[in-house]
Design a protein around this motif. Structure first.
Motif, PDB file in Angstrom:
ATOM      1  N   THR A 293       0.833  -1.200   0.000  1.00 46.84           N
ATOM      2  CA  THR A 293       0.000   0.000   0.000  1.00 46.84           C
ATOM      3  C   THR A 293       0.870   1.254   0.000  1.00 46.84           C
ATOM      4  O   THR A 293       0.345   2.364   0.031  1.00 46.84           O
ATOM      5  CB  THR A 293      -0.934   0.027   1.227  1.00 46.84           C
ATOM      6  N   LYS A 294       2.178   1.088  -0.037  1.00 51.69           N
ATOM      7  CA  LYS A 294       3.103   2.220  -0.125  1.00 51.69           C
ATOM      8  C   LYS A 294       3.082   2.770  -1.552  1.00 51.69           C
ATOM      9  O   LYS A 294       2.730   2.065  -2.501  1.00 51.69           O
ATOM     10  CB  LYS A 294       4.531   1.789   0.239  1.00 51.69           C
ATOM     11  N   PRO A 295       3.480   4.037  -1.734  1.00 51.36           N
ATOM     12  CA  PRO A 295       3.524   4.598  -3.087  1.00 51.36           C
ATOM     13  C   PRO A 295       4.497   3.837  -3.990  1.00 51.36           C
ATOM     14  O   PRO A 295       5.603   3.478  -3.566  1.00 51.36           O
ATOM     15  CB  PRO A 295       4.013   6.024  -2.865  1.00 51.36           C
ATOM     16  N   VAL A 296       4.060   3.614  -5.217  1.00 49.76           N
ATOM     17  CA  VAL A 296       4.893   2.977  -6.236  1.00 49.76           C
ATOM     18  C   VAL A 296       5.020   3.950  -7.401  1.00 49.76           C
ATOM     19  O   VAL A 296       4.017   4.467  -7.897  1.00 49.76           O
ATOM     20  CB  VAL A 296       4.284   1.644  -6.722  1.00 49.76           C
ATOM     21  N   ILE A 297       6.255   4.189  -7.800  1.00 53.50           N
ATOM     22  CA  ILE A 297       6.542   5.068  -8.927  1.00 53.50           C
ATOM     23  C   ILE A 297       7.119   4.209 -10.039  1.00 53.50           C
ATOM     24  O   ILE A 297       8.085   3.478  -9.822  1.00 53.50           O
ATOM     25  CB  ILE A 297       7.543   6.172  -8.530  1.00 53.50           C
ATOM     26  N   GLY A 298       6.540   4.297 -11.222  1.00 52.43           N
ATOM     27  CA  GLY A 298       6.997   3.504 -12.360  1.00 52.43           C
ATOM     28  C   GLY A 298       7.819   4.326 -13.334  1.00 52.43           C
ATOM     29  O   GLY A 298       7.457   5.460 -13.650  1.00 52.43           O
ATOM     30  N   VAL A 299       8.909   3.729 -13.791  1.00 49.44           N
ATOM     31  CA  VAL A 299       9.754   4.342 -14.819  1.00 49.44           C
ATOM     32  C   VAL A 299       9.748   3.419 -16.030  1.00 49.44           C
ATOM     33  O   VAL A 299      10.369   2.359 -16.010  1.00 49.44           O
ATOM     34  CB  VAL A 299      11.210   4.541 -14.335  1.00 49.44           C
ATOM     35  N   PRO A 300       9.029   3.787 -17.084  1.00 51.89           N
ATOM     36  CA  PRO A 300       9.038   2.958 -18.287  1.00 51.89           C
ATOM     37  C   PRO A 300      10.385   3.091 -19.008  1.00 51.89           C
ATOM     38  O   PRO A 300      10.950   4.185 -19.100  1.00 51.89           O
ATOM     39  CB  PRO A 300       7.907   3.526 -19.140  1.00 51.89           C
ATOM     40  N   ILE A 301      10.873   1.976 -19.502  1.00 48.21           N
ATOM     41  CA  ILE A 301      12.161   1.930 -20.200  1.00 48.21           C
ATOM     42  C   ILE A 301      11.912   1.606 -21.676  1.00 48.21           C
ATOM     43  O   ILE A 301      11.188   0.658 -21.996  1.00 48.21           O
ATOM     44  CB  ILE A 301      13.091   0.848 -19.595  1.00 48.21           C
TER      45      ILE A 301
ATOM     46  N   LEU B 221       9.113  -0.684 -30.146  1.00 54.81           N
ATOM     47  CA  LEU B 221       8.011   0.268 -29.981  1.00 54.81           C
ATOM     48  C   LEU B 221       8.458   1.558 -29.298  1.00 54.81           C
ATOM     49  O   LEU B 221       7.630   2.429 -29.023  1.00 54.81           O
ATOM     50  CB  LEU B 221       6.867  -0.386 -29.208  1.00 54.81           C
ATOM     51  N   GLY B 222       9.746   1.693 -29.009  1.00 49.72           N
ATOM     52  CA  GLY B 222      10.294   2.923 -28.476  1.00 49.72           C
ATOM     53  C   GLY B 222       9.831   3.290 -27.078  1.00 49.72           C
ATOM     54  O   GLY B 222       9.855   4.455 -26.700  1.00 49.72           O
ATOM     55  N   GLY B 223       9.392   2.331 -26.326  1.00 47.66           N
ATOM     56  CA  GLY B 223       8.962   2.580 -24.954  1.00 47.66           C
ATOM     57  C   GLY B 223       7.463   2.757 -24.791  1.00 47.66           C
ATOM     58  O   GLY B 223       6.970   2.810 -23.663  1.00 47.66           O
ATOM     59  N   MET B 224       6.723   2.858 -25.893  1.00 45.51           N
ATOM     60  CA  MET B 224       5.271   3.029 -25.795  1.00 45.51           C
ATOM     61  C   MET B 224       4.636   1.836 -25.087  1.00 45.51           C
ATOM     62  O   MET B 224       3.709   2.009 -24.278  1.00 45.51           O
ATOM     63  CB  MET B 224       4.648   3.224 -27.171  1.00 45.51           C
ATOM     64  N   ASP B 225       5.134   0.633 -25.361  1.00 43.31           N
ATOM     65  CA  ASP B 225       4.612  -0.565 -24.698  1.00 43.31           C
ATOM     66  C   ASP B 225       4.834  -0.491 -23.190  1.00 43.31           C
ATOM     67  O   ASP B 225       3.930  -0.734 -22.400  1.00 43.31           O
ATOM     68  CB  ASP B 225       5.230  -1.833 -25.282  1.00 43.31           C
ATOM     69  N   ALA B 226       6.039  -0.090 -22.783  1.00 45.70           N
ATOM     70  CA  ALA B 226       6.354   0.014 -21.359  1.00 45.70           C
ATOM     71  C   ALA B 226       5.544   1.126 -20.697  1.00 45.70           C
ATOM     72  O   ALA B 226       5.059   0.964 -19.577  1.00 45.70           O
ATOM     73  CB  ALA B 226       7.851   0.260 -21.177  1.00 45.70           C
ATOM     74  N   LEU B 227       5.394   2.246 -21.388  1.00 49.24           N
ATOM     75  CA  LEU B 227       4.612   3.353 -20.841  1.00 49.24           C
ATOM     76  C   LEU B 227       3.172   2.920 -20.579  1.00 49.24           C
ATOM     77  O   LEU B 227       2.630   3.132 -19.490  1.00 49.24           O
ATOM     78  CB  LEU B 227       4.638   4.548 -21.794  1.00 49.24           C
TER      79      LEU B 227
END
Length: 162
Positions: free
Chosen positions: A79-87, A92-98
Motif C-alpha cells: 500500500t506504499k507509493p509505487v513510482i513507475g519508470v518505463p524503459i 516500440l520505443g517505450g510506448m509498450d512500457a509506458l
C-alpha cells in the motif's frame, strides 16, 4: 533502513536508472538498488517488497521495459507509493512500457514518470517529495536543491547573453 527501493527488471536497465540512485545519494536518502523481475523472479519480488516494507521502506520505484509489469506487480503487494519508470527497450520505443506502467486497475495506482533517464531522475525527486511530507529537514533540503536548479538556469541565461 532503506526509505526507498529502486527495482529494475533487468541489469541492462542499470545505466538508465543509475541517475535515480545518484539523486537519492546526493540527498542522503537511504535506498536499495537491485534487480528483480515480475516474470522471471516473482517470488524474489514479493519477498523483497515484504521484507523492505517490514523494515520501513516508504516508496518503491520500479523500472522495466517491454511488458513492464514490475511496477504493477509491486503495487499489488504494497500500500506504499509505487513510482513507475518505463524503459524504452523494444522496437516500440517505450510506448509498450509506458502503457503497461500507466494503465493500472482502480485501487492499485502506479505514479508514472517519463521514459528512461529523465524519468529515473524524476522518480527520485518524487520519492523525496513523498518522504518530505513528514520531514521538515528534508523539505528544506528539497527546497535548497530546487533553488540550485533555478540558479543554474539563471546563470546559463546570463552567460548566453553576455
Amino acid at each position: 533502513m532503506a526509505k526507498v527501493a529502486i527495482f529494475m527488471g533487468s541489469i541492462s536497465d542499470e545505466p538508465i536508472m543509475r541517475p535515480c540512485s545518484d539523486v537519492l545519494k546526493e540527498l542522503d536518502i537511504e535506498h536499495v538498488f537491485t534487480v528483480t523481475s515480475a516474470h522471471r523472479t516473482p517470488e524474489r519480488t514479493e519477498k523483497l517488497v515484504s521484507d523492505l516494507e517490514a523494515d520501513g521502506c516508504q516508496v518503491f520505484i520500479c523500472a522495466a521495459g517491454m511488458a513492464a509489469h514490475l511496477a504493477g506487480a509491486v503495487a499489488a503487494r504494497t500500500t506504499k507509493p509505487v513510482i513507475g519508470v518505463p524503459i524504452a527497450a523494444s522496437a516500440l520505443g517505450g510506448m509498450d512500457a509506458l502503457l503497461a506502467t500507466v494503465q493500472m486497475p482502480p485501487g492499485f495506482p502506479v505514479g508514472t514518470v517519463a521514459l528512461d533517464k529523465a524519468g529515473a531522475k524524476n522518480a527520485a525527486w518524487m520519492a523525496v517529495q513523498i518522504l518530505a511530507l513528514n520531514d521538515p529537514e528534508l523539505t528544506k533540503k528539497l527546497a535548497d536543491e530546487r533553488q540550485k536548479l533555478k540558479d543554474a538556469v539563471i546563470k546559463s541565461a546570463e552567460e548566453l547573453t553576455a
